[in-house]
Design a protein around this motif. Structure first.
Motif, mmCIF file in Angstrom:
data_model
loop_
_atom_site.group_PDB
_atom_site.id
_atom_site.type_symbol
_atom_site.label_atom_id
_atom_site.label_comp_id
_atom_site.label_asym_id
_atom_site.label_seq_id
_atom_site.Cartn_x
_atom_site.Cartn_y
_atom_site.Cartn_z
ATOM 1 N N ASP A 286 17.984 2.684 7.285
ATOM 2 C CA ASP A 286 19.248 2.467 8.002
ATOM 3 C C ASP A 286 19.283 1.073 8.625
ATOM 4 O OD1 ASP A 286 20.133 4.976 7.346
ATOM 5 O OD2 ASP A 286 19.559 5.898 9.266
ATOM 6 N N LEU A 287 18.171 0.681 9.211
ATOM 7 C CA LEU A 287 18.112 -0.655 9.828
ATOM 8 C C LEU A 287 18.247 -1.760 8.776
ATOM 9 C CD1 LEU A 287 15.226 -0.003 12.386
ATOM 10 C CD2 LEU A 287 17.589 -0.586 12.971
ATOM 11 N N LEU A 288 17.595 -1.576 7.625
ATOM 12 C CA LEU A 288 17.708 -2.569 6.562
ATOM 13 C C LEU A 288 19.124 -2.611 6.002
ATOM 14 C CD1 LEU A 288 14.304 -1.956 4.736
ATOM 15 C CD2 LEU A 288 14.963 -4.000 5.990
ATOM 16 N N SER A 289 19.746 -1.462 5.872
ATOM 17 C CA SER A 289 21.137 -1.424 5.394
ATOM 18 C C SER A 289 22.056 -2.115 6.392
ATOM 19 C CB SER A 289 21.578 0.026 5.178
ATOM 20 O OG SER A 289 20.809 0.649 4.170
ATOM 21 N N GLY B 39 16.067 -3.282 -1.108
ATOM 22 C CA GLY B 39 15.803 -2.793 -2.458
ATOM 23 C C GLY B 39 14.380 -2.306 -2.617
ATOM 24 N N ALA B 40 13.418 -3.057 -2.074
ATOM 25 C CA ALA B 40 12.009 -2.648 -2.175
ATOM 26 C C ALA B 40 11.772 -1.336 -1.436
ATOM 27 C CB ALA B 40 11.118 -3.747 -1.611
ATOM 28 N N ALA B 41 12.396 -1.179 -0.271
ATOM 29 C CA ALA B 41 12.242 0.059 0.502
ATOM 30 C C ALA B 41 12.857 1.248 -0.242
ATOM 31 C CB ALA B 41 12.883 -0.105 1.871
ATOM 32 N N LEU B 42 13.997 1.016 -0.867
ATOM 33 C CA LEU B 42 14.618 2.088 -1.656
ATOM 34 C C LEU B 42 13.731 2.483 -2.830
ATOM 35 C CD1 LEU B 42 18.330 0.839 -1.674
ATOM 36 C CD2 LEU B 42 17.498 2.985 -0.662
ATOM 37 N N ARG B 43 13.150 1.506 -3.491
ATOM 38 C CA ARG B 43 12.267 1.826 -4.624
ATOM 39 C C ARG B 43 11.073 2.638 -4.168
ATOM 40 N NH1 ARG B 43 7.628 0.602 -6.354
ATOM 41 N NH2 ARG B 43 7.261 -1.060 -4.854
ATOM 42 N N SER C 282 10.896 4.568 -1.724
ATOM 43 C CA SER C 282 11.311 5.918 -1.295
ATOM 44 C C SER C 282 11.689 6.796 -2.480
ATOM 45 C CB SER C 282 12.495 5.811 -0.330
ATOM 46 O OG SER C 282 13.667 5.390 -1.030
ATOM 47 N N GLY C 283 11.594 6.238 -3.694
ATOM 48 C CA GLY C 283 11.903 7.016 -4.888
ATOM 49 C C GLY C 283 13.310 6.821 -5.412
ATOM 50 N N SER C 284 14.082 5.923 -4.797
ATOM 51 C CA SER C 284 15.468 5.697 -5.235
ATOM 52 C C SER C 284 15.532 4.421 -6.070
ATOM 53 C CB SER C 284 16.398 5.594 -4.016
ATOM 54 O OG SER C 284 16.327 6.748 -3.228
ATOM 55 N N GLY C 285 14.859 4.463 -7.215
ATOM 56 C CA GLY C 285 14.792 3.276 -8.061
ATOM 57 C C GLY C 285 16.148 2.810 -8.533
ATOM 58 N N GLY C 286 17.014 3.744 -8.885
ATOM 59 C CA GLY C 286 18.343 3.366 -9.356
ATOM 60 C C GLY C 286 19.146 2.669 -8.276
ATOM 61 N N ALA C 287 19.086 3.194 -7.047
ATOM 62 C CA ALA C 287 19.829 2.589 -5.943
ATOM 63 C C ALA C 287 19.242 1.238 -5.549
ATOM 64 C CB ALA C 287 19.816 3.533 -4.749
ATOM 65 N N ALA C 288 17.954 1.036 -5.859
ATOM 66 C CA ALA C 288 17.290 -0.205 -5.469
ATOM 67 C C ALA C 288 17.736 -1.389 -6.306
ATOM 68 C CB ALA C 288 15.778 -0.036 -5.572
ATOM 69 N N ARG C 289 18.181 -1.120 -7.540
ATOM 70 C CA ARG C 289 18.394 -2.224 -8.473
ATOM 71 C C ARG C 289 19.522 -3.158 -8.063
ATOM 72 N NH1 ARG C 289 17.769 1.956 -13.474
ATOM 73 N NH2 ARG C 289 15.531 2.320 -13.155
ATOM 74 N N HIS C 290 20.608 -2.619 -7.525
ATOM 75 C CA HIS C 290 21.740 -3.480 -7.168
ATOM 76 C C HIS C 290 21.366 -4.496 -6.079
ATOM 77 C CE1 HIS C 290 25.766 -4.937 -6.604
ATOM 78 N NE2 HIS C 290 25.771 -4.532 -5.337
#
Length: 948
Positions: A809-812, A835-839, A841-849
């Motif tokens: 949330d803080l990074l967003s 993006g790195a934090a999303l990856r 956390s297992g959200s690789g697809g969300a990390a790419r953008h």
């Protein structure tokens, strides 16, 4: 063969023994100049080793290559001349040009050099030192367009300071110039001449250090110079006696010939006696055979200086024309003087500076002083320029002559007109020794202090303090206090600056409101240089409540207050600074003053575009009319602005230019800021080694740091230690930086990143509680300040520490805060870390953008390590990152955009270069990049492509 013929053969041929390496270097440099690869070649060595002869060979090689050769010879007498060497180099070329060619040579920015070459005073205001340096560069460029150019300068150790400063300036702008500069310089200890050291330290400078002759070369030299076979013992004795020094060897040979000594073993003992004598004693032996009128003429030329016309030398030696001519011929036969014809007039000069020194030193102090006084009178009677007269007055004993004082003041004014404060300061210091009478002493002190301000802050402070202490007009005293206070700040003596400013305030009449506010601005400006005194802190609330005052003083005070309030994190500071700088009058009237820099910093901390506009105007103003004192700080803080905006190429350019200019003018304090910004840029570009070396150059290392305002540099050092993987070192360095910021009254996290660096390093050391505590402190302060760059960084730091849903949330939030801001680099960091934090956390697809955005933005910023990090994370997320192609108008850097817009308006490369104060080669390179990014191949397509 006569003695004269044998000596001529000797000089023409034997002097080049064992010089193959030097000749090869000359040939290479001449060839490189023909390819547009300009360079500097310095021939350095002890007196008499053959430097001048190597310069002669350089001239011959350049001439054979079709280059135009311009020469100058520095001398001790002319060291005070304003641009004396520059005038030697270019005056003849300008004087021999017809009206059309002169117009071409002095076209564009070169026209601003008129004050250097014109003898008559101009009604134009004095040109700033930068303006003159820039104009001289364009004169050289214009000469190079006509024909490849070689500049040859002998005895550089005696070069006047303004000319030497120009050579340093020129040496960093050789790109594309078909130019060769060759200088001979006597060996001196490193550190005795900072400007010359800059030339020698330049990686592009080729340094030749010719050695003394070997024993075999000495024997060969003797065989070609003396009649009959040379005995080996005689030759080895000559080598031992002279240590193989070519000049001493020549002087020994001249003496041997004059004494009729044969080169056999029996004469070896006499050789030891003769050869062990210095050149001066050998010259004295020859002078002992000179007629009385010859001695008088030689001494007159020694006093008047080389290249003196025979008529003037005759007058100085009390000889009529025929006597002087006969004596000159006698001295030429004895290889003491040489006679040349210049413009139909016979001119005299010594065959070597050491010969001139030997003759001059044979005169006693009284005799030389009397001779210089007579020379000054003769030159004045002949209508010579006032600086030529003043050069002799420098060597005349003080005699309380007000006529001398007046002449020296006139010479100082002439030096100022030519853009040469160094010369003015020299003349005025001598005027003070005369001394001036009571009616003019204060004026001379002030003139000297103002001239010294641009070249010697300590000297300026000493002189201006005397003037201030004796000035009864309190308005004038206030003006002096402002300048004097600034000198003390440059000297890192803020207590003395504060004292004089406070005293001026205490005695200022109530109707002097503009001056009053300028003095208060100076006091607040001092808080940059030293921890804030309690007496100043107590007065700030009252200053905030003062009614607006429409004056430069009022605006400067508002800038200073704004910076003071920004330092404490007060968001209202931004409006105050923006209003103060809105109409541009502060830049026009007070460019370079500390309070103006305060206004810029207040706006930079707030990510306000007005800062970049004002600094851009200041750079333009200083380039066109101002001095290095105003240009170097403008470049320095503009560099910080580009850094915080993520324009790393622009930031690096301005930081390096600021550094070069500060070193030219001896502005050491500027490096504490500019080198800190340069180090920060280099870290973002991935060059940690140069960043560390840059910080080391200003005394910031793991073991210590300099006294003074090193807070930015200490901040950069904390980041460097963390990037090096030294987390404990980063924690320690960040703590040192934090203490420095606090001591100077700065708590605003927009200024320094020490809290973020400390928190991330503590986190890496598993000191989680300490890391969270310092990160939360930074985030609270950033939310209070409320500006995107500082807040985005604080949010990102906290987000990295938490690493869970709260961290995401803080990074967003950091990404959202930065998205529409000018802080592109910080935005790229936030995107990459999100993006790195999303990856993870297992959200690789969300990390790419966000990672793709980070990669593109980091690439555009020139932040190679960040781009590599984003690319690695993209690959880890399962994506196949495409190569980032920078295309379209948005991909242009600010410099590329400015150049493209001017080219679209049909300006030529040279016109663009002159307007933007860069080299034509720089314009050429930028336009190549513009064409590639815009996908065009001609200038005619620029307008349409830029409009897309």
């Amino acid at each position: 063969m006569s003695i004269q013929d044998r000596l001529s053969v000797m000089i023409d041929h034997r002097g080049l023994l064992e010089r193959d390496a030097e000749l090869e270097a000359i040939a290479g440099s001449v060839a490189a100049a023909g390819r547009g690869e300009g360079s500097v070649l310095v021939v350095e060595g002890p007196a008499g080793v053959g430097k001048s002869r190597i310069l002669q060979e350089s001239a011959t090689a350049a001439d054979l290559a079709g280059m135009r050769v311009l020469t100058a010879r520095c001398s001790e007498l002319e060291q005070a001349f304003a641009f004396g060497v520059v005038r030697q180099l270019f005056e003849t070329a300008l004087a021999s040009a017809d009206a059309r060619e002169r117009e071409v040579l002095l076209a564009g920015a070169a026209a601003r050099t008129a004050s250097v070459f014109e003898r008559e005073a101009s009604e134009e205001p004095p040109a700033g030192d930068f303006v003159v340096l820039h104009g001289l560069y364009w004169l050289v460029s214009n000469l190079c367009r006509r024909r490849d150019l070689a500049l040859l300068i002998d005895d550089l150790q005696w070069c006047d300071t303004p000319s030497l400063r120009f050579l340093v300036f020129l040496s960093s702008r050789f790109d594309g110039l078909r130019l060769l500069v060759v200088a001979g310089r006597r060996s001196v200890r490193v550190g005795t001449d900072a400007l010359a050291d800059q030339i020698l330290a330049d990686p592009a400078t080729v340094i030749l250090r010719p050695k003394a002759f070997s024993a075999s070369a000495t024997a060969q030299f003797l065989s070609g110079s003396l009649t009959g076979p040379v005995d080996p013992l005689f030759a080895s004795t000559c080598h031992r006696a002279t240590a193989g020094n070519p000049l001493l060897l020549r002087e020994l040979v001249r003496t041997l010939i004059a004494e009729g000594i044969a080169p056999d073993a029996a004469a070896a003992g006499r050789v030891l006696d003769l050869g062990s004598r210095a050149v001066g004693r050998l010259v004295a032996l020859r002078m002992a055979r000179v007629s009385a009128s010859g001695v008088a003429l030689a001494q007159a030329v020694a006093v008047l200086g080389d290249r003196i016309d025979l008529g003037t030398a005759a007058g100085a030696s009390f000889l009529d024309g025929p006597q002087a001519l006969e004596s000159a011929a006698e001295l030429e036969r004895l290889e003491i003087l040489s006679i040349t014809k210049v413009g139909g007039v016979l001119s005299l000069e010594f065959v070597h500076p050491l010969v001139r020194a030997a003759v001059y030193e044979s005169m006693d102090v009284v005799g030389s002083g009397t001779a210089h006084a007579r020379a000054a009178k003769l030159l004045a009677a002949s209508g010579a320029g006032v600086e030529r007269i003043a050069a002799h007055l420098l060597h005349v004993p003080a005699n309380a002559s007000q006529e001398v004082v007046s002449l020296l003041r006139s010479a100082a004014a002439e030096a100022v007109r030519r853009g040469c404060p160094d010369g003015a300061y020299t003349y005025l210091r001598r005027a003070l020794q005369e001394p001036p009478d009571d009616t003019s002493r204060l004026a001379v002190l002030e003139e000297a202090g103002r001239a010294a301000f641009l070249v010697d802050h300590q000297g300026s402070a000493d002189l201006l303090q005397q003037v201030y202490d004796r000035t009864t007009d309190r308005g004038a005293a206030a003006d002096l206090a402002i300048l004097l206070g600034t000198a003390y700040l440059w000297l890192l003596e803020p207590d003395r600056g504060i004292s004089v400013l406070s005293d001026a305030l205490a005695h200022l009449p109530p109707d002097q409101e503009d001056r009053r506010r300028r003095l208060y601005a100076g006091l607040l400006d001092a808080t940059w240089i030293a921890p804030v005194p309690e007496s100043i802190l107590r007065g700030v609330p009252a200053l905030r409540e003062l009614p607006a005052h429409d004056s430069i003083g009022g605006r400067l005070l508002d800038c200073a207050i704004a910076c003071f309030d920004m330092a404490g994190g007060d968001p209202s500071a931004t409006d105050r600074a923006r209003l103060a700088l809105a109409d541009g009058s502060v830049v026009e009237e007070a460019n370079g003053e500390g309070a103006l820099l305060c206004g810029w910093l207040a706006l930079l901390a707030a990510d306000d575009d007005a800062a970049m506009v004002s600094m851009g105007n200041a750079v333009t103003n200083a380039r066109q009319t101002g001095s290095i004192h105003s240009l170097a700080p403008a470049y320095t803080f503009q560099s910080l602005g580009w850094l915080w905006r993520g324009q790393l190429a622009e930031a690096e350019h301005d930081a390096r230019e600021a550094r070069r200019l500060a070193h030219l003018a001896g502005l050491d304090l500027n490096d504490l800021f500019g080198d800190a910004y340069l180090a920060a840029v280099l870290m973002e570009q991935g060059d940690l080694d140069e960043a560390e070396e840059t910080l080391r150059s200003i005394g910031v290392t793991v073991t210590g740091h300099p006294v003074g305002p090193a807070y930015f540099a200490l901040d950069a050092h904390a980041r460097l230690r963390r990037l090096r993987g030294d987390n404990q070192g980063a924690v320690d360095a960040a703590a040192t930086a934090g203490r420095a910021w606090a001591a100077f009254g700065f708590t605003n996290p927009a200024m320094g990143s020490w809290r973020s660096e400390a928190a991330l390093a503590l986190h890496a050391l598993n000191r989680t509680g300490d890391a969270h505590e310092i990160a939360e402190e930074g985030l609270d302060l950033a939310r209070r300040w409320g500006r995107p760059r500082a807040l985005g960084r604080a949010l990102r730091t906290s987000g990295l520490l938490y690493g869970n849903a709260e961290g995401l949330d803080l990074l967003s939030e950091a990404v959202a805060v930065l998205e529409d801001s000018s802080a592109r680099l910080e935005h790229a960091y936030a995107l990459a870390d999100l993006g790195a934090a999303l990856r993870r956390s297992g959200s690789g697809g969300a990390a790419r953008h966000p990672l793709r955005q980070a990669l593109e933005l980091a690439t555009h910023c020139g932040a190679a390590p960040l781009a590599a990090y984003a690319r690695t994370e993209l690959i880890a997320s399962g994506a196949r990152p495409r190569r980032v192609v920078q295309t379209g108008p948005h991909a242009l850097t600010p410099s590329e955009r400015r150049i493209a817009e001017l080219a679209a308006q049909h300006a030529t490369n040279r016109q663009i270069a002159q307007q933007l104060f860069v080299t034509p080669k720089t314009v050429e390179l930028h336009l190549s990049s513009v064409f590639r990014k815009l996908g065009i191949s001609t200038r005619t397509s620029l307008s349409a492509a830029l409009a897309q």
